[in-house]
Write a protein that holds these residues in place. Structure first.
Motif, PDB file in Angstrom:
ATOM      1  N   ALA A  21       0.835  -1.032   0.323  1.00 59.85           N
ATOM      2  CA  ALA A  21       0.105   0.086   0.049  1.00 59.85           C
ATOM      3  C   ALA A  21       1.071   1.473   0.192  1.00 59.85           C
ATOM      4  O   ALA A  21       0.938   2.385  -1.079  1.00 59.85           O
ATOM      5  CB  ALA A  21      -0.834   0.311   1.511  1.00 59.85           C
ATOM      6  N   ALA A  22       1.737   1.121   0.514  1.00 60.40           N
ATOM      7  CA  ALA A  22       2.735   1.958   0.725  1.00 60.40           C
ATOM      8  C   ALA A  22       3.693   2.309  -0.157  1.00 60.40           C
ATOM      9  O   ALA A  22       3.847   3.850  -0.919  1.00 60.40           O
ATOM     10  CB  ALA A  22       3.696   2.207   2.220  1.00 60.40           C
ATOM     11  N   SER A  23       4.003   1.541  -0.988  1.00 61.34           N
ATOM     12  CA  SER A  23       4.986   1.775  -2.525  1.00 61.34           C
ATOM     13  C   SER A  23       4.053   2.254  -3.301  1.00 61.34           C
ATOM     14  O   SER A  23       4.228   3.039  -4.296  1.00 61.34           O
ATOM     15  CB  SER A  23       5.111   0.534  -3.338  1.00 61.34           C
ATOM     16  OG  SER A  23       6.149  -0.125  -1.922  1.00 61.34           O
ATOM     17  N   LEU A  24       2.509   2.181  -3.592  1.00 59.99           N
ATOM     18  CA  LEU A  24       2.096   2.452  -4.736  1.00 59.99           C
ATOM     19  C   LEU A  24       1.304   3.934  -3.773  1.00 59.99           C
ATOM     20  O   LEU A  24       1.296   4.235  -4.580  1.00 59.99           O
ATOM     21  CB  LEU A  24      -0.109   1.529  -4.201  1.00 59.99           C
ATOM     22  CG  LEU A  24      -1.066   2.472  -5.059  1.00 59.99           C
ATOM     23  CD1 LEU A  24      -0.697   2.259  -6.188  1.00 59.99           C
ATOM     24  CD2 LEU A  24      -2.025   1.868  -5.175  1.00 59.99           C
ATOM     25  N   GLY A  25       1.568   4.181  -2.553  1.00 62.37           N
ATOM     26  CA  GLY A  25       1.177   6.263  -2.290  1.00 62.37           C
ATOM     27  C   GLY A  25       1.964   6.398  -2.700  1.00 62.37           C
ATOM     28  O   GLY A  25       1.942   7.989  -3.413  1.00 62.37           O
ATOM     29  N   HIS A  26       4.066   6.169  -2.385  1.00 61.83           N
ATOM     30  CA  HIS A  26       5.026   6.751  -3.524  1.00 61.83           C
ATOM     31  C   HIS A  26       4.552   7.178  -4.319  1.00 61.83           C
ATOM     32  O   HIS A  26       4.885   8.047  -5.099  1.00 61.83           O
ATOM     33  CB  HIS A  26       5.637   5.680  -3.108  1.00 61.83           C
ATOM     34  CG  HIS A  26       7.442   6.950  -3.400  1.00 61.83           C
ATOM     35  ND1 HIS A  26       7.832   7.136  -2.285  1.00 61.83           N
ATOM     36  CD2 HIS A  26       7.876   6.486  -4.353  1.00 61.83           C
ATOM     37  CE1 HIS A  26       9.490   7.798  -3.032  1.00 61.83           C
ATOM     38  NE2 HIS A  26       9.329   7.412  -4.584  1.00 61.83           N
TER      39      HIS A  26
END
Length: 533
Positions: A21-26
């Protein structure tokens, strides 16, 4: 109106939903979108503040004083945004709110049920974070695993939320395990098929499936998953193990994950700038030095208990062209007889935050070794309190000096309960929490690190340096390098005749970022490298 992305997990826990999720957010932020993130936890604790780090890992603290899930730390580090108390809520907090409303009679005698009341309360939290953050895209991770009974209200709420929105406003990403069976020499898709079947049985069809594996996911495997899970092959993403979590965004970007997500959300692609993170990852892969840092604590059997500290050391190491080798040392087993053997080869010693007397004497021992052997030292929260106690005992002539937390009748309680905490009975959410200002003394090591006189750090504590002993400690040579703006609270201390010895009552680790390491960690690692050389 904000677009919403829900991230669910299947087969087993600890798959890396938060990193996905955090990678997609980045990636989405790197395309110029305002992104915020949220974690929904299915347990009945109101928050993780009273949970054991052995079970839950660290408690992450936001700027506004929320004690949250450690995934919030991943979110902040990846999207480089300060999150808030709206970014994490538990099933316990939802039930607590509903029961309080029922006791007040807000439901006019009606029966309070999971559907519609619990699900509506969850949807209200989804709307609230979108409104308060002003984000273009809200990414919400649903904790637990599909099939768990406790996570069903969250899945149902998300299903209803999607139904209420326009087509393209909400999408689901399902992260699942594709295990490698060594005896058969192949990865198996059946666990993923069953997980998606379970998700579809409760009314949710995933838009994308992210396959976690330690082996390559071939096109043939993607096609098989797509066939049985009713998605297209290009909507099945591979997320294999990486040497660093900060490489995960690039693996997903190579598969055009962010482009596909934006297309499904009906948003323009925009240009992307991944150069800051790319520079960090490249620098991390080509560091030229290394140093050894000991973290002396009491939760050392679970590294996640010190997750943000370890990450902050990693960020600072890359900045200093250095691989920081972290050694977790159990303070319970450290004493004067073995301290030379255990810490003698260390280039830096860090004593992190914690609670309780267990392992405190080992932390004192570590502080003493760092002070007397000129080893760079960084103390955090309880680590600062240990440094004050050690200095009081061994330098300022106060034998047995300790914290009132451990001995209310101590002769020298150099650490004491904050006055505003005296009448507090509930343990959860009642400490001094969140960001507070600190005035940094000019010409101090802390000022050299921060480069400014007024700084803000996040706090999580009930005990502070006892002002009754403050002058005596200062007269003995302890430098009080940071205080609250009103001068009442000691926020930072250091030793003047030492290569680098700084301790903070706040938690600087929570504000460190890969591309912007925290100043204290940056200078601590630099000092450790100097010590090694």
């Amino acid at each position: 109106m904000a677009k919403h992305i829900f991230v669910t997990g299947g087969v087993v826990s600890s798959l890396g939903k938060g990193i996905t999720a955090a990678s997609l957010g980045h990636l989405l932020k790197a395309r110029g979108y305002k992104v915020t993130m949220q974690k929904m936890d299915p347990y009945l604790n109101v928050d993780p503040g009273t949970m054991s780090p052995f079970q839950h890992g660290e408690v992450f603290v936001t700027e506004d004083g929320h004690e949250g899930d450690l995934d919030l730390g991943h979110y902040e580090r990846f999207i480089d945004e300060n999150l808030s108390r709206e970014s994490n809520f538990t099933q316990g907090s939802i039930y607590k709110t509903l029961i309080a409303r029922e006791r007040r009679g807000d439901f006019l005698g009606g029966t309070v049920q999971v559907i519609p009341h619990v699900t509506e309360a969850i949807k209200e939290r989804l709307r609230r974070i979108a409104d308060q953050s002003g984000a273009d895209i809200v990414i919400s991770e649903i904790g637990g695993t599909i099939g768990d009974i406790e996570s069903q209200p969250f899945i149902e709420a998300a299903r209803q939320f999607r139904k209420e929105k326009e087509r393209g406003d909400v999408l689901f990403i399902h992260v699942t395990l594709v295990p490698y069976i060594a005896a058969a020499h192949e990865v198996k898709t059946k666990p993923t098929q069953h997980s998606v079947k379970e998700l579809r049985s409760i009314g949710v069809q995933p838009d994308f499936i992210v396959c976690r594996s330690d082996h390559e996911i071939s096109d043939k495997v993607r096609e098989k998953i797509a066939l049985f899970c009713d998605v297209r092959p290009d909507e099945v993403l591979a997320c294999t193990d990486s040497p660093s979590i900060y490489e995960v965004p690039f693996g997903l970007h190579d598969q055009r994950f962010d482009v596909k997500v934006l297309e499904r959300l009906g948003l323009p692609e925009r240009q992307i700038d991944l150069s800051p993170l790319r520079s960090f990852v490249d620098a991390a892969a080509h560091v030229e030095h290394d140093c050894d840092v000991a973290i002396v604590g009491k939760y050392t059997s679970l590294p996640d208990a010190y997750l943000s500290v370890i990450e902050a050391l990693h960020h600072a190491g890359v900045y200093n062209n250095t691989q920081v080798n972290v050694h977790l040392i159990d303070g319970e087993e450290l004493n004067d007889d073995n301290v030379e053997e255990v810490l003698g080869s260390m280039d830096g010693i860090l004593v992190p935050g914690g609670f309780g007397q267990r392992a405190f004497e080992g932390k004192i021992c570590a502080v003493r070794y760092a002070r007397t052997h000129d080893v760079p030292f960084l103390g955090i929260c309880l680590g600062m309190q240990a440094a004050v106690c050690e200095f009081a005992r061994d330098v300022a002539g106060m034998p047995g000096a300790t914290s009132a937390e451990f001995d209310e009748n101590a002769e020298f309680p150099v650490i004491d309960l904050m006055p505003e905490q005296e009448d507090v009975e509930d343990k959860g959410g009642t400490m001094r929490l969140g960001a507070y200002p600190c005035k940094v003394a000019p010409a101090s090591m802390a000022f050299k690190a921060y480069g400014e006189e007024l700084i803000y750090e996040r706090h999580r504590h009930r005990y502070e340096v006892n002002n009754a002993f403050r002058d005596r400690l200062a007269e003995a040579g302890l430098v009080i390098s940071g205080v609250s703006p009103d001068g009442r609270l000691v926020e930072m201390i250091e030793l003047p005749d030492h290569p680098w010895f700084v301790a903070s009552q706040g938690h600087p680790e929570f504000k460190s970022r890969p591309t912007r390491p925290h100043p204290l960690f940056r200078d601590f690692v630099a000092a450790a490298l100097d010590h090694r050389e």
